[in-house]
Design a protein around this motif. Structure first.
Motif, PDB file in Angstrom:
ATOM      1  N   TYR A 144      20.275 -47.382   7.982  1.00 30.38           N
ATOM      2  CA  TYR A 144      20.185 -48.781   7.571  1.00 30.38           C
ATOM      3  C   TYR A 144      21.540 -49.486   7.741  1.00 30.38           C
ATOM      4  O   TYR A 144      22.550 -49.054   7.169  1.00 30.38           O
ATOM      5  N   ALA A 145      21.544 -50.554   8.549  1.00 29.53           N
ATOM      6  CA  ALA A 145      22.728 -51.401   8.743  1.00 29.53           C
ATOM      7  C   ALA A 145      23.950 -50.630   9.244  1.00 29.53           C
ATOM      8  O   ALA A 145      25.082 -50.910   8.854  1.00 29.53           O
ATOM      9  N   THR A 146      23.709 -49.634  10.118  1.00 23.99           N
ATOM     10  CA  THR A 146      24.819 -48.889  10.735  1.00 23.99           C
ATOM     11  C   THR A 146      24.569 -48.726  12.230  1.00 23.99           C
ATOM     12  O   THR A 146      23.477 -49.020  12.730  1.00 23.99           O
ATOM     13  N   GLU A 147      25.563 -48.169  12.922  1.00 25.14           N
ATOM     14  CA  GLU A 147      25.471 -47.912  14.355  1.00 25.14           C
ATOM     15  C   GLU A 147      25.004 -46.486  14.652  1.00 25.14           C
ATOM     16  O   GLU A 147      25.127 -46.006  15.779  1.00 25.14           O
ATOM     17  N   LEU A 148      24.436 -45.780  13.663  1.00 29.44           N
ATOM     18  CA  LEU A 148      24.105 -44.363  13.862  1.00 29.44           C
ATOM     19  C   LEU A 148      23.125 -44.144  15.016  1.00 29.44           C
ATOM     20  O   LEU A 148      23.308 -43.222  15.820  1.00 29.44           O
ATOM     21  N   THR A 149      22.093 -44.969  15.113  1.00 23.65           N
ATOM     22  CA  THR A 149      21.122 -44.786  16.208  1.00 23.65           C
ATOM     23  C   THR A 149      21.822 -44.860  17.558  1.00 23.65           C
ATOM     24  O   THR A 149      21.587 -44.036  18.443  1.00 23.65           O
ATOM     25  N   ASP A 150      22.702 -45.828  17.735  1.00 22.50           N
ATOM     26  CA  ASP A 150      23.417 -45.981  19.009  1.00 22.50           C
ATOM     27  C   ASP A 150      24.248 -44.743  19.316  1.00 22.50           C
ATOM     28  O   ASP A 150      24.300 -44.279  20.455  1.00 22.50           O
ATOM     29  N   VAL A 151      24.923 -44.218  18.299  1.00 15.12           N
ATOM     30  CA  VAL A 151      25.767 -43.031  18.502  1.00 15.12           C
ATOM     31  C   VAL A 151      24.906 -41.845  18.922  1.00 15.12           C
ATOM     32  O   VAL A 151      25.217 -41.136  19.890  1.00 15.12           O
ATOM     33  N   LEU A 152      23.799 -41.628  18.233  1.00 16.08           N
ATOM     34  CA  LEU A 152      22.956 -40.468  18.541  1.00 16.08           C
ATOM     35  C   LEU A 152      22.345 -40.606  19.931  1.00 16.08           C
ATOM     36  O   LEU A 152      22.236 -39.620  20.672  1.00 16.08           O
ATOM     37  N   GLU A 153      21.972 -41.816  20.294  1.00 16.50           N
ATOM     38  CA  GLU A 153      21.415 -42.023  21.640  1.00 16.50           C
ATOM     39  C   GLU A 153      22.475 -41.780  22.703  1.00 16.50           C
ATOM     40  O   GLU A 153      22.221 -41.166  23.737  1.00 16.50           O
ATOM     41  N   LYS A 154      23.673 -42.230  22.440  1.00 18.05           N
ATOM     42  CA  LYS A 154      24.771 -42.056  23.409  1.00 18.05           C
ATOM     43  C   LYS A 154      25.004 -40.580  23.716  1.00 18.05           C
ATOM     44  O   LYS A 154      25.279 -40.198  24.845  1.00 18.05           O
ATOM     45  N   TYR A 155      24.884 -39.730  22.705  1.00 24.79           N
ATOM     46  CA  TYR A 155      25.142 -38.295  22.886  1.00 24.79           C
ATOM     47  C   TYR A 155      23.861 -37.496  23.159  1.00 24.79           C
ATOM     48  O   TYR A 155      23.909 -36.270  23.240  1.00 24.79           O
ATOM     49  N   GLY A 156      22.734 -38.164  23.316  1.00 22.35           N
ATOM     50  CA  GLY A 156      21.481 -37.467  23.632  1.00 22.35           C
ATOM     51  C   GLY A 156      20.994 -36.558  22.524  1.00 22.35           C
ATOM     52  O   GLY A 156      20.408 -35.497  22.769  1.00 22.35           O
ATOM     53  N   ILE A 157      21.208 -36.971  21.283  1.00 20.61           N
ATOM     54  CA  ILE A 157      20.855 -36.130  20.140  1.00 20.61           C
ATOM     55  C   ILE A 157      19.372 -36.303  19.770  1.00 20.61           C
ATOM     56  O   ILE A 157      18.867 -37.424  19.672  1.00 20.61           O
ATOM     57  N   GLU A 158      18.698 -35.157  19.581  1.00 26.68           N
ATOM     58  CA  GLU A 158      17.292 -35.157  19.152  1.00 26.68           C
ATOM     59  C   GLU A 158      17.085 -34.438  17.825  1.00 26.68           C
ATOM     60  O   GLU A 158      16.040 -34.582  17.187  1.00 26.68           O
ATOM     61  N   ASN A 159      18.072 -33.611  17.449  1.00 25.12           N
ATOM     62  CA  ASN A 159      17.938 -32.782  16.246  1.00 25.12           C
ATOM     63  C   ASN A 159      19.156 -32.983  15.358  1.00 25.12           C
ATOM     64  O   ASN A 159      20.283 -33.093  15.855  1.00 25.12           O
ATOM     65  N   LEU A 160      18.926 -32.983  14.056  1.00 19.51           N
ATOM     66  CA  LEU A 160      20.023 -33.169  13.104  1.00 19.51           C
ATOM     67  C   LEU A 160      20.054 -32.025  12.097  1.00 19.51           C
ATOM     68  O   LEU A 160      19.017 -31.687  11.505  1.00 19.51           O
ATOM     69  N   LEU A 161      21.236 -31.431  11.930  1.00 23.00           N
ATOM     70  CA  LEU A 161      21.468 -30.501  10.828  1.00 23.00           C
ATOM     71  C   LEU A 161      22.062 -31.351   9.719  1.00 23.00           C
ATOM     72  O   LEU A 161      23.173 -31.884   9.862  1.00 23.00           O
TER      73      LEU A 161
END
Ligand code: TIU
Length: 232
Positions: A144-161
């Protein structure tokens, strides 16, 4: 992020069932390991909580952080907090807690839950390296109200620990947000903690129940073992 261009797979022993992860598309997400929640005199204590309950998560997170750094896994740290003018803090949030010490008030670690203050900083044991991502978030969820989605997309992330504090508040909110966005979340049982041990337990159960309605739950040892025995 990994040195190899090939995918590197590991199987994590988890509940409700084992999960196979490609480490190249997996990030370690450490939620709000800030002095304001972990130490006396911060936001957590102003809400009436016993902050010593959270210390147990530090070592397991430290072990995962070391493994992530050793293998080149993307590391993302988050911090909950607000701008000094409180323009990003809804009154409904500020009004809660002890009237004597609320968000923005001066405390022993600076203004409570305000960006740039000592209490807002991440604890020394888990301090981010310069090359790691730090997401400042005004809410409980890290999307919410952060750039996290952009960061994860930039690095090709699909899974989160996912680890950090607190299990039923910012960890759960973030996992629910991530689940709706299509990320596979493995929540680290001993890498999360709550001021209320029973909420910790139920918070983990809510994630893994119903066939893993929001994600998977594994302990840090299981993830570390899977990272060691990965195949390319
Ligand atoms: N109060 C509580 O349990 N948590 C928070 O306010 N924020 C986070 O969980 N980070």
């Amino acid at each position: 992020m990994l040195n190899s261009t090939k995918s590197t797979l590991g199987v994590v022993s988890a509940e409700p069932e084992p999960i196979k992860l490609d480490w190249a598309s997996t990030a370690l997400l450490i939620i709000d390991m800030q002095r304001d929640f972990m130490e006396p005199g911060g936001f957590g204590e102003t809400l009436g909580n016993d902050v010593s309950q959270l210390a147990r998560a530090v070592k397991p997170i430290g072990a995962l952080l070391k493994a992530a750094r050793d293998t080149g896994m993307l590391v993302v740290h988050t911090r909950e907090g607000h701008l000094p003018d409180l323009s990003d803090a809804p009154p409904a949030k500020v009004e809660r807690g002890a009237p004597s010490l609320r968000i923005g008030d001066p405390g022993p670690m600076g203004r409570i839950l305000i960006r740039g203050e000592a209490g807002h900083d991440i604890i020394p044991e888990l301090y981010p390296l310069d090359n790691e991502v730090v997401i400042d978030k005004p809410g409980k969820g890290a999307f919410y109200a952060t750039e996290l989605t952009d960061v994860l997309e930039k690095y090709g992330i699909e899974n989160l620990l996912v680890c950090g504090v607190t299990t039923e508040v910012c960890v759960n909110t973030t996992v629910r947000e991530a689940n709706d966005r299509g990320y596979r979340c493995v929540v680290i049982s001993d890498g999360c903690a709550s001021y209320f041990p029973e909420f910790h337990e139920m918070g983990l159960k809510m994630i893994k129940a119903q066939g893993g309605i929001f994600g998977w739950v594994a302990d840090s040892a299981a993830v570390l073992e899977a990272m060691k025995t990965s195949t390319t």
